[in-house]
Write a protein that holds these residues in place. Sequence first.
Motif, PDB file in Angstrom:
ATOM      1  N   THR A   1      -0.197   8.729  -8.797  1.00  0.00           N
ATOM      2  CA  THR A   1      -1.449   7.995  -8.935  1.00  0.00           C
ATOM      3  C   THR A   1      -2.250   8.031  -7.635  1.00  0.00           C
ATOM      4  O   THR A   1      -3.477   8.045  -7.654  1.00  0.00           O
ATOM      5  CB  THR A   1      -1.173   6.532  -9.341  1.00  0.00           C
ATOM      6  OG1 THR A   1      -0.298   5.935  -8.379  1.00  0.00           O
ATOM      7  CG2 THR A   1      -0.499   6.478 -10.704  1.00  0.00           C
ATOM      8  N   LYS A   2      -1.545   8.027  -6.518  1.00  0.00           N
ATOM      9  CA  LYS A   2      -2.190   8.215  -5.215  1.00  0.00           C
ATOM     10  C   LYS A   2      -1.785   9.596  -4.703  1.00  0.00           C
ATOM     11  O   LYS A   2      -0.636   9.831  -4.365  1.00  0.00           O
ATOM     12  CB  LYS A   2      -1.761   7.124  -4.235  1.00  0.00           C
ATOM     13  CG  LYS A   2      -2.227   5.721  -4.617  1.00  0.00           C
ATOM     14  CD  LYS A   2      -1.848   4.719  -3.538  1.00  0.00           C
ATOM     15  CE  LYS A   2      -2.594   4.988  -2.257  1.00  0.00           C
ATOM     16  NZ  LYS A   2      -2.353   3.963  -1.223  1.00  0.00           N
TER      17      LYS A   2
ATOM     18  N   PHE B   1       2.534   4.907  -1.391  1.00  0.00           N
ATOM     19  CA  PHE B   1       2.102   6.219  -1.875  1.00  0.00           C
ATOM     20  C   PHE B   1       3.200   6.770  -2.772  1.00  0.00           C
ATOM     21  O   PHE B   1       4.360   6.851  -2.370  1.00  0.00           O
ATOM     22  CB  PHE B   1       1.859   7.157  -0.681  1.00  0.00           C
ATOM     23  CG  PHE B   1       1.424   8.550  -1.055  1.00  0.00           C
ATOM     24  CD1 PHE B   1       0.087   8.863  -1.188  1.00  0.00           C
ATOM     25  CD2 PHE B   1       2.367   9.549  -1.275  1.00  0.00           C
ATOM     26  CE1 PHE B   1      -0.315  10.150  -1.521  1.00  0.00           C
ATOM     27  CE2 PHE B   1       1.978  10.829  -1.603  1.00  0.00           C
ATOM     28  CZ  PHE B   1       0.632  11.135  -1.731  1.00  0.00           C
TER      29      PHE B   1
ATOM     30  N   ASN C   1       0.852  -1.192   0.000  1.00  0.00           N
ATOM     31  CA  ASN C   1       0.000   0.000   0.000  1.00  0.00           C
ATOM     32  C   ASN C   1       0.891   1.246   0.000  1.00  0.00           C
ATOM     33  O   ASN C   1       0.919   2.015   0.950  1.00  0.00           O
ATOM     34  CB  ASN C   1      -0.929  -0.009   1.222  1.00  0.00           C
ATOM     35  CG  ASN C   1      -1.922   1.135   1.198  1.00  0.00           C
ATOM     36  OD1 ASN C   1      -2.564   1.384   0.194  1.00  0.00           O
ATOM     37  ND2 ASN C   1      -2.035   1.839   2.319  1.00  0.00           N
TER      38      ASN C   1
ATOM     39  N   HIS D   1      -3.646   8.246   2.741  1.00  0.00           N
ATOM     40  CA  HIS D   1      -2.531   7.320   2.906  1.00  0.00           C
ATOM     41  C   HIS D   1      -2.146   7.174   4.381  1.00  0.00           C
ATOM     42  O   HIS D   1      -1.880   6.058   4.845  1.00  0.00           O
ATOM     43  CB  HIS D   1      -1.322   7.810   2.113  1.00  0.00           C
ATOM     44  CG  HIS D   1      -0.123   6.917   2.250  1.00  0.00           C
ATOM     45  ND1 HIS D   1      -0.078   5.641   1.726  1.00  0.00           N
ATOM     46  CD2 HIS D   1       1.073   7.103   2.889  1.00  0.00           C
ATOM     47  CE1 HIS D   1       1.085   5.084   2.012  1.00  0.00           C
ATOM     48  NE2 HIS D   1       1.801   5.938   2.725  1.00  0.00           N
TER      49      HIS D   1
END
Length: 248
Positions: A118-119, A114, A112, A125
């Motif tokens: 894209t994030k 960051f 996951n 986050h």
Amino acid sequence: MHTRTSNSKLVEPLPEPERTLNRRLRRRNRRVLYDQRNNPSQHQRIVYPSILEIIYFRHFLDILRNYDPMDDEPMWAVDRVVALTPGSAITIPKTANEFAIKGNHLTLVKGNQFDGRTKTDPHKHIHEFLGIYDMFKYIDTENEAVRLMMFPISLTGEAKTWLDELNEGTIETWDELRTAFISRFFPPAIFDRLLGEIRAFSQHENESLTDAWLRMKEMLRNCHGHNMSKGNIIKIFYHGLSEITKKF
């Protein structure tokens, strides 16, 4: 004893011996190459030119005249100053030497990451990172160290580059790391733009009342720290509805 006969003839010297010799050498070389084409041997004979052409010789002399000994200096010269490898911007507490982070915990954090592209929601986050962190229990005295050690692993791409370029030792606590991260990827300019979009909210054509309200809630979630009261939110939402919707 033998004596030279009287009928022997003297050979006159060649007028241009060097040119004549070169001409004969060229003829011989051509003859050798012709014989090799017709009767190839197992090991081909290499025939080199007899005289170095003057144009290449002059070029070679020019290279020697312009030769600079400094060009041959080793890449790692003795007097070269090699910059030190920069240290981490995060200062890890000494208590980190007393425990180990669980391997499956690191795997979840890496899954996951960051990247800042894209994030792009740093608040989301942080929320997801802390959610993964809370899945594993550590001693209270280890909480700060675990967060500081694991958060860099949750970054990649532009976000990882940002953290690596911070000055060494500038971050000592989790609150400092969180604040620096949010400030970098959620600057005031983005906050002002999102807040302006909320205040200018209007219902889209053919958009239902339910869909308009869900879109309004999503805009509010993205604008972290808007501190708008429920009364202001309802007022903005109502004024943004179409005249047809207001009549129902």
